[in-house]
Motif scaffolding. Structure first.
Motif, PDB file in Angstrom:
ATOM      1  N   HIS A 157       0.731  -1.362  -0.148  1.00  9.52           N
ATOM      2  CA  HIS A 157       0.034   0.182  -0.105  1.00  9.52           C
ATOM      3  C   HIS A 157       0.700   1.312  -0.002  1.00  9.52           C
ATOM      4  O   HIS A 157       0.562   2.125  -0.568  1.00  9.52           O
ATOM      5  N   ARG A 159       3.984   1.396  -1.262  1.00 11.34           N
ATOM      6  CA  ARG A 159       4.338   1.867  -2.466  1.00 11.34           C
ATOM      7  C   ARG A 159       3.288   2.231  -3.656  1.00 11.34           C
ATOM      8  O   ARG A 159       3.623   3.114  -4.465  1.00 11.34           O
ATOM      9  N   TRP A 160       2.094   1.699  -3.511  1.00  9.76           N
ATOM     10  CA  TRP A 160       1.000   2.142  -4.554  1.00  9.76           C
ATOM     11  C   TRP A 160       0.798   3.608  -4.048  1.00  9.76           C
ATOM     12  O   TRP A 160       0.299   4.577  -5.021  1.00  9.76           O
ATOM     13  N   SER A 161       0.512   4.140  -2.734  1.00  5.42           N
ATOM     14  CA  SER A 161       0.291   5.492  -2.334  1.00  5.42           C
ATOM     15  C   SER A 161       1.495   6.334  -3.072  1.00  5.42           C
ATOM     16  O   SER A 161       1.195   7.629  -3.145  1.00  5.42           O
ATOM     17  N   PRO A 165       4.481   0.726  -8.459  1.00  8.19           N
ATOM     18  CA  PRO A 165       3.589  -0.696  -8.622  1.00  8.19           C
ATOM     19  C   PRO A 165       3.541  -0.965  -7.283  1.00  8.19           C
ATOM     20  O   PRO A 165       4.608  -1.192  -6.616  1.00  8.19           O
ATOM     21  N   ALA A 166       2.809  -1.593  -6.861  1.00  5.91           N
ATOM     22  CA  ALA A 166       2.323  -2.309  -5.559  1.00  5.91           C
ATOM     23  C   ALA A 166       3.132  -3.873  -5.630  1.00  5.91           C
ATOM     24  O   ALA A 166       3.684  -3.953  -4.224  1.00  5.91           O
ATOM     25  N   GLU A 172      -3.408  -5.940  -4.761  1.00  4.60           N
ATOM     26  CA  GLU A 172      -4.331  -5.672  -6.193  1.00  4.60           C
ATOM     27  C   GLU A 172      -5.589  -6.281  -6.054  1.00  4.60           C
ATOM     28  O   GLU A 172      -6.466  -5.580  -6.297  1.00  4.60           O
ATOM     29  N   ARG A 175      -7.568  -4.696  -3.198  1.00  7.84           N
ATOM     30  CA  ARG A 175      -7.983  -3.263  -3.385  1.00  7.84           C
ATOM     31  C   ARG A 175      -9.044  -3.239  -4.572  1.00  7.84           C
ATOM     32  O   ARG A 175     -10.036  -2.202  -4.406  1.00  7.84           O
ATOM     33  N   HIS A 484      -3.546  11.207  -7.665  1.00  6.11           N
ATOM     34  CA  HIS A 484      -3.393   9.893  -6.871  1.00  6.11           C
ATOM     35  C   HIS A 484      -2.557  10.267  -5.602  1.00  6.11           C
ATOM     36  O   HIS A 484      -1.599  11.114  -5.837  1.00  6.11           O
ATOM     37  N   PRO A 485      -2.874   9.590  -4.399  1.00  5.55           N
ATOM     38  CA  PRO A 485      -3.905   8.524  -4.360  1.00  5.55           C
ATOM     39  C   PRO A 485      -5.341   9.187  -3.824  1.00  5.55           C
ATOM     40  O   PRO A 485      -6.027   8.390  -3.422  1.00  5.55           O
TER      41      PRO A 485
END
Length: 516
Positions: A157, A159-161, A165-166, A172, A175, A484-485
């Protein structure tokens, strides 16, 4: 309002400036986070704010009576605590620039209609034991939920935030689901489902919508770790600290400076023009935190990516707020309380989409932060806020200017039924803000949304924030709650955008931030 929450409006240098390395449009917390990183990297930065105060939705104002400091919109700063900006104190906001937080325990209390109260502590064992009063099976499920989060989902999360890439298939898949389905699959007792649905609503997104599946884990884990993270002096303490850093690095913030047009030359953003006729050149870049539903209006030619963002944007859930000055604090002994059952929240959301309100058992956030920060009110007194959702347009055709008072009385009564300290004699003054008032308070709050709204793509995919910080115009970048995010006080769009700008300018972001 305390001095820690009162950022300066402008300086003589900024008011006469005609150029900067980077011009930032909008002094919300994300715009200021970006500006602070860029200034720390050695760039000369000027931030232009349309309103009379910097901070955007992280503003503290005397909304009711003199001496009572109210957070106009944001109150808890939980999500930003895990941002390396604060987690690693990358810019010294905590160690050097005067930003202070208290992380109280309990994190939040949920008084129920049956007279019992669920308490969320800053501790996994204590909170699981609390849940165990209703269901041993759900207490075990709660431990498993948090264990999975801490076992790899939290890192994905993060990394995604941060716009990376997560790299985690389980994340994934989670989410992509809805918070509603996750909660009903993992928890069985109605009281525990009420708790988890209430927590999952914290970012003002319909928990029944696909794409919200991480919220039961992420929001709950944040409360366990940081409690109800309260900035001392008010929400405006965050922009105040950022501005102190910015000004120390030669940058400035200029308020009452609405940007009307972004000037481009040969496909590159080169300057901005304000509503009062000033032209300010941007030598290296323009960074916009303007709502993506409005940004195209500032451009002579709109590139395809910004046109697509504009077409996809929706306001999402609009909010309704009640602020009050009280003779004392509420009886919860907690900075935050929550009301609303699973079924009641579903009824409220169904009514919302019909253009109606339902106050029978709605999602209500009750904030009484003078419990942990008494500096916000005169000695012995308190400040109070209720936040919920309500439709922008009423199906009955009534004007919110009149109808808001009746709805406010309904939700205040719901709180009064479960929490002491809110009798009529306890209320010194009250201010009610309908979605229309919320929009008028900040030009970014289109449609009464204070969380940036949402994007619905042609294929049906839903996004909380637009995924790209670069745009089809060279030198023009995006930040703010429509990036984002998405919304809430996370600082992620600000930090992520600063990285994108520095990288595009051939500068190493690692000089001012980690690789996270």
């Amino acid at each position: 309002m305390t001095s820690s929450a009162k950022p300066s409006r402008s300086s003589s240098t900024s008011s006469t400036a005609t150029e900067a390395d980077v011009v930032v449009i909008g002094a919300g917390h994300n715009g200021l986070v970006s500006a602070a990183y860029l200034a720390e990297a050695g760039l000369r930065v000027l931030v232009l704010e349309a309103g009379h105060l910097p901070g955007g939705n992280t503003v503290t104002e005397e909304l009711t009576l003199p001496g009572f400091a109210h957070d106009s919109c944001s109150s808890a700063h939980v999500l930003i605590q895990s941002n390396p900006l604060l987690a690693d104190d990358e810019l010294g906001l905590l160690s050097r620039w005067g930003l202070r937080y208290v992380h109280p325990d309990p994190a939040v209390v949920l008084p129920r209609a049956d007279g019992q109260t669920i308490v969320v502590h800053r501790d996994l064992d204590s909170t699981a034991n609390e849940i165990g009063k209703w269901s041993d099976a759900d207490a075990s499920a709660f431990r498993e939920l948090i264990g999975e989060w801490n076992g790899g989902l939290a890192a994905a999360h993060g990394r995604w935030s941060s716009g990376f890439p997560a790299d985690h298939d389980g994340y994934e898949k989670l989410r992509a689901r809805s918070a509603w389905d996750v909660i009903h699959e993992r928890f069985g007792h109605p009281a525990v489902r009420d708790l988890m649905v209430w927590l999952s609503f914290a970012t003002i997104q319909d928990p029944r919508r696909p794409g919200t599946g991480v919220l039961p884990s992420s929001i709950t884990a944040g409360r366990l770790r940081f409690g109800w993270s309260t900035p001392i002096g008010g929400s405006g303490a965050l922009p105040a600290a950022l501005i102190r850093l910015l000004e120390a690095r030669g940058g400035a913030v200029l308020c009452d400076a609405a940007v009307e047009r972004i000037e481009t030359r040969a496909g590159r953003a080169v300057a901005v023009h304000t509503a009062d006729g000033r032209r300010i050149a941007a030598r290296r870049a323009v960074l916009s935190s303007a709502n993506l539903a409005r940004l195209p209006q500032m451009l002579e030619a709109v590139p395809d990516d910004l046109a697509a963002a504009n077409a996809a944007w929706r306001p999402g859930l609009s909010v309704f707020a009640v602020h009050a000055a009280l003779t004392g604090n509420l009886t919860t002994r907690s900075a935050a309380a929550g009301l609303g059952s699973t079924e009641g929240i579903a009824r409220q959301l169904d009514a919302f989409y019909r253009g109606e309100t339902d106050a029978t058992d709605p999602w209500l956030l009750v904030v009484n932060q003078t419990v942990v920060d008494p500096s916000r009110a005169p000695a012995g007194a308190g400040t109070f806020k209720i936040l919920t959702v309500a439709p922008w347009d009423r199906a009955d055709g009534n004007d919110w200017a009149e109808a808001k008072h009746g709805y406010a009385e309904q939700i205040v009564q719901r709180v009064r039924e479960r929490i002491g300290g809110l009798e009529p004699d306890d209320i010194l003054a009250m201010r009610t803000e309908s979605p229309r008032d919320v929009a008028a308070h900040n030009t970014h709050n289109l449609g009464g949304s204070c969380h940036g709204g949402e994007f619905v793509l042609p294929d049906g995919q839903w996004l909380a924030g637009w995924p790209s910080y670069a745009t089809g115009i060279d030198g023009l970048f995006l930040t703010g709650s429509t990036s984002h995010p998405g919304g809430s006080v996370s600082g992620r769009p600000g930090r992520n955008a600063a990285r994108a700008v520095l990288t595009a300018l051939g500068m190493d972001p690692a000089e001012v931030m980690s690789s996270r």
